[in-house]
Design an enzyme around this catalytic site. Structure first.
Site, short mmCIF file in Angstrom:
data_model
loop_
_atom_site.label_atom_id
_atom_site.label_comp_id
_atom_site.label_asym_id
_atom_site.label_seq_id
_atom_site.Cartn_x
_atom_site.Cartn_y
_atom_site.Cartn_z
N GLU A 168 53.29 47.49 54.04
CA GLU A 168 52.18 47.50 53.07
C GLU A 168 51.79 46.09 52.67
OE1 GLU A 168 54.05 49.68 49.92
OE2 GLU A 168 53.81 51.59 50.89
N PRO A 169 51.27 45.29 53.61
CA PRO A 169 50.94 43.91 53.26
C PRO A 169 49.67 43.81 52.41
CG PRO A 169 50.28 44.39 55.51
CD PRO A 169 50.99 45.61 55.01
N GLY A 170 49.68 42.94 51.44
CA GLY A 170 48.48 42.68 50.64
C GLY A 170 48.08 41.23 50.78
N ARG A 171 48.89 40.37 50.14
CA ARG A 171 48.61 38.93 50.12
C ARG A 171 48.38 38.34 51.51
NH1 ARG A 171 50.73 35.79 45.86
NH2 ARG A 171 52.16 37.52 45.45
N ARG A 175 46.89 33.55 37.77
CA ARG A 175 48.19 33.30 38.40
C ARG A 175 48.86 31.99 37.97
NH1 ARG A 175 48.93 32.69 43.14
NH2 ARG A 175 50.93 33.74 43.34
N CYS A 190 40.00 29.57 25.74
CA CYS A 190 40.62 28.98 24.55
C CYS A 190 42.13 29.09 24.60
CB CYS A 190 40.09 29.68 23.30
SG CYS A 190 38.41 29.24 23.02
N GLU A 191 42.71 28.49 25.62
CA GLU A 191 44.16 28.45 25.79
C GLU A 191 44.47 27.10 26.41
OE1 GLU A 191 46.65 31.06 25.62
OE2 GLU A 191 45.14 32.28 24.62
N TYR A 244 45.25 38.87 44.33
CA TYR A 244 45.66 38.88 42.92
C TYR A 244 44.82 37.91 42.07
CZ TYR A 244 49.40 41.32 45.29
OH TYR A 244 50.10 42.19 46.09
N TYR A 265 52.48 32.80 36.62
CA TYR A 265 53.64 32.46 37.47
C TYR A 265 53.81 30.96 37.70
CZ TYR A 265 52.21 37.11 39.32
OH TYR A 265 51.81 38.40 39.49
#
Ligand SMILES: Cc1ncc(COP(=O)(O)O)c(C=O)c1O
Length: 439
Positions: free
Chosen positions: A291-294, A331, A362-363, A391, A335
């Site tokens: 089940e590859p995504g990335r 991301r 505003c971060e 993602y 992460y």
């Protein structure tokens, strides 16, 4: 540079032979741009590598990485299955005509509505994640429209994939799946197999994401096949399918290009290991799923921004702010993910400077790239962050009520809008505004 980009005579970046400056003008910014041929290339690499090395397999694209109607169409056309993890992903897949019998339905907390939807319309495989879900299914699968409900049970093999803790999913303490320890998974399989309404096809596991080495995958194969063999020997339960999930990592930086196995070597290693282990256990070769995504979409995707204000704190730092940020790419904040970027309208040459690329939220943590060397940047420039296919769009938010960008697929010099950008009025679309004076 990642992927198959090039630089044209105007010193502009091209993706899929489309000039990114022209794309920015035509579709606005920020904009997610996907090289369609690159996506298709990765899908074919998976299927061709499997076809060369293994008799029976299915490649299921993991929709959580990036999903929209046009992506569902590509997945369907290329003959892949599709992994969906919510009623929303299921709905988008079915709404764009994706065949129900090639859907793998995941989730550790499938709601009453989600289960009812999938049971009403159908699934290729249902991945059971825990005992309470299994108890529900023992009852609810009586209503399944297409006969016996084909299920895989997700287990946690206790393998550490050496990736970020937030994307590690195969350890015993994981919220996903049945642990193999203390006979827990065994008990789940026996309970499922006792139902006349469930067709227990096999074992599922997904040990994590952005994995750099093949070793953890191979360890998982060892453990899972030993578990399947024990079920056969001790209970006469022969499982015919093994789903190894996704997780193959990809480079995000030029300097990481040699650090990850290719799709081909991943498939070769996996299928080799399954063959070897089955031979040693005299276990019939199972149908393999991955089940590859990335590894299918990440490198194909880039985000095109317009540079806004540039702020220099003398002797400290120069900030280049773009018209997006953690809203379209969470991301780095989630992460500490690292990215590289190019100036789309002046790719090569000129004096270089070191800057930080920040977003407009505003971060203080809204930093896309803490330090990068680029040709001198000014307001109005086009900045392209590479490797944002996975993602990013799927994790985007409306924080600070910033509209989410649109998505464009490019191929052979042609661009097509596949998701329109949100407008300001979209931000009010769902609001229920009290009449004036009604409080
Ligand atoms: C069950 C499952 N399958 C597949 C994937 C896709 O993983 P990746 O994008 O790393 O290939 C995920 C990602 O979290 C997942 O949870």
């Amino acid at each position: 540079m990642l992927g198959r980009k090039s630089v044209n005579a105007l010193n502009h970046l091209e993706i899929g032979q489309c000039d990114v400056v022209a794309l920015a003008e035509q579709f606005g910014t920020p904009l997610y741009v996907f090289d369609e041929e690159e996506i298709v290339g990765a899908m074919r690499e998976y299927r061709e590598a499997f076809a060369q090395h293994y008799p029976s397999f299915h490649v299921a694209y993991a929709g959580k990485a990036f999903l929209c109607g046009a992506m569902c169409r590509l997945v369907a056309q290329e003959g892949l299955w599709l992994d969906v993890v919510s009623g929303g992903e299921y709905f988008v897949a079915r709404g764009s005509g994706f065949p129900w019998n090639r859907l793998i339905f995941h989730g550790n907390n499938k709601t009453d509505e989600e289960r009812a939807l999938a049971l009403r319309e159908g699934v290729g495989r249902w991945v059971v994640d825990g005992f309470e879900e299994l108890e529900c299914l023992l009852e609810e699968s009586k209503q399944y429209v297409h006969g016996k409900l084909p299920v895989l049970l997700r287990v946690t093999p206790g393998v550490d994939p050496h990736t970020h803790a937030y994307i590690t999913t195969g350890r015993v303490e994981s919220k996903f799946g049945f642990p193999l320890v203390e006979g827990i998974a065994e008990k789940a399989f026996l309970l499922a197999a006792s139902s006349p309404y469930l067709d227990v096809r096999g074992v599922h596991c997904h040990i994590g994401s952005q994995i750099r080495t093949l070793d953890p995958f191979l360890k998982a194969v060892d453990i899972l096949l030993e578990f399947m063999d024990a079920l056969r020997r001790n209970h006469g339960l022969l499982l015919e399918e093994l789903d190894l999930g996704g997780g193959l990592g990809v480079p995000y930086l030029d300097g990481e290009k040699g650090d990850f196995p290719s799709i081909r070597s991943y498939v070769e290693a996996l299928t080799g290991k399954v063959r070897e282990k089955c031979l040693s256990l005299s276990y019939p070769l199972p149908v393999l799923f991955v089940e590859p995504g990335r590894s299918i979409v990440n490198t194909a995707g880039s985000t095109v921004y317009r540079v806004g204000f540039v702020k220099e704190i003398p002797g400290v730092k120069k900030y280049v702010a773009v018209n997006g940020g953690m809203t379209d790419n969470p991301r780095p904040v989630l992460y500490g993910a690292r990215y590289q970027a190019l100036l789309g309208n002046r790719v090569e040459g000129g004096e270089k400077e070191t800057v930080a690329i920040v977003g407009k939220c505003c971060e203080s943590g809204d930093v896309l790239i803490p330090e990068i060397e680029l040709p001198r940047v000014k307001r109005g420039d086009i900045l392209v962050v590479e490797g944002t296919g996975a993602y990013n769009y799927s994790m985007a938010s409306n924080y600070n009520l910033i509209p989410r960008p649109g998505v464009v697929f490019v191929r052979n010099g042609t661009a097509r809008l596949v998701v329109r950008p949100e407008s300001l009025s979209d931000l009010l679309r769902k609001d229920v505004i009290p009449e004036e004076g009604a409080g």
